[in-house]
Enzyme design. Structure first.
Site, PDB file in Angstrom:
ATOM      1  CG  MET A  39     -21.755  53.503   1.103  1.00 52.65           C
ATOM      2  SD  MET A  39     -19.893  53.863   1.670  1.00 52.65           S
ATOM      3  CE  MET A  39     -20.271  54.476   3.252  1.00 52.65           C
ATOM      4  CG  MET A  70     -24.753  57.525   1.695  1.00 54.53           C
ATOM      5  SD  MET A  70     -23.468  56.956   2.790  1.00 54.53           S
ATOM      6  CE  MET A  70     -24.243  55.334   3.576  1.00 54.53           C
TER       7      MET A  70
END
Ligand code: DX5
Ligand code: ZN
Length: 233
Positions: A39, A70
């Site tokens: 992320m 992500m």
């Protein structure tokens, strides 16, 4: 032929100070893959790990590393995550948007098995023209960004729709999975199950994983058979 059920514990829920031991604990409990959540603090409002930790994880295990990116501009990073040790590399459709096809080409060029992830609001239809190029579709059953959220049953029809179009690759579901929520996912066509909190925070990961596998294996009701990517065999 039924699709191979795979259980992929997410290291996001492990004790990062003891990453190697935690991954070995998951393997001893019967894990098939390690799921690695990357992320960037931009595509999702959370920051997790990056390339050095993927390299470190790779050195700790011979199981496939299933890397879930992500991140914004994923195509620019594809080769670097492949070089870091990813075996399966997934990026979000929403992160590529207008340049999805070029991004997909960048991922396919890495030689990794390639998955595309869809957040709950993103319809399966966007991937329909590309399904024959994909090894995996990752259907998010929570909004990407955090572990420990509640499963969203409204994504189940998305799994069914993908199988109804004849998608034979791996169909992964990720977010809020446990021995209860995995079952309807399996019935809807999923064969790869990511779980962080449920497995890494269980009193016994071995029995939690066995229960999850049982819930994931009840029946294959939606016609289409699936085969795992030959690149993973
Ligand atoms: C969420 C991540 C998931 C997460 C799952 O953005 O993609 O992989 O680790 O965690 P649990 O199983 O706790 O919902
Ligand atoms: Zn994930």
């Amino acid at each position: 032929m039924r699709p191979t059920v795979r259980i992929a514990p997410s290291i996001l829920a492990c004790d990062f100070a003891r990453l190697g031991e935690e991954m070995q604990r998951a393997e001893a409990a019967g894990a098939d893959w390690h799921h690695v959540d990357v992320m960037d603090g931009h595509f999702v409002p959370n920051l997790s790990i990056g390339i050095p930790v993927v390299e470190a994880a790779k050195a700790q295990s011979r199981l496939p590393l299933d890397v879930h990116l992500m991140i914004e501009e994923p195509g620019a990073w594809a080769q670097r995550y492949a070089d870091a040790g990813a075996d399966i590399l997934s990026f979000h459709y929403e992160a590529a948007q207008s340049h999805f096809e070029a991004t997909l080409e960048q991922f396919l060029a890495t030689g990794c098995a390639v998955g595309v992830a869809l957040n709950p609001p993103c319809e399966a239809e966007v991937l329909r023209p590309y399904l024959d190029q994909l090894d995996m579709v990752l259907v998010m059953s929570v909004h990407a960004g955090f572990g420990g959220q509640s499963f969203m049953p409204e994504v189940l029809p998305k799994l069914e729709r993908l199988r109804s179009w004849g998608f034979r690759g791996d169909l992964q579901v990720d977010g809020g999975l446990n021995h209860e929520t995995a079952e309807p996912c399996a019935e809807a066509g999923a064969n790869v199950f990511v779980a962080g909190t449920y497995l890494y925070r269980a009193k016994s990961m071995t029995s939690a994983l066995a229960q999850l596998r049982q819930a994931a294996s009840p029946g294959w009701k939606n016609g289409a058979d699936a085969e795992s990517s030959p690149r993973l065999e």
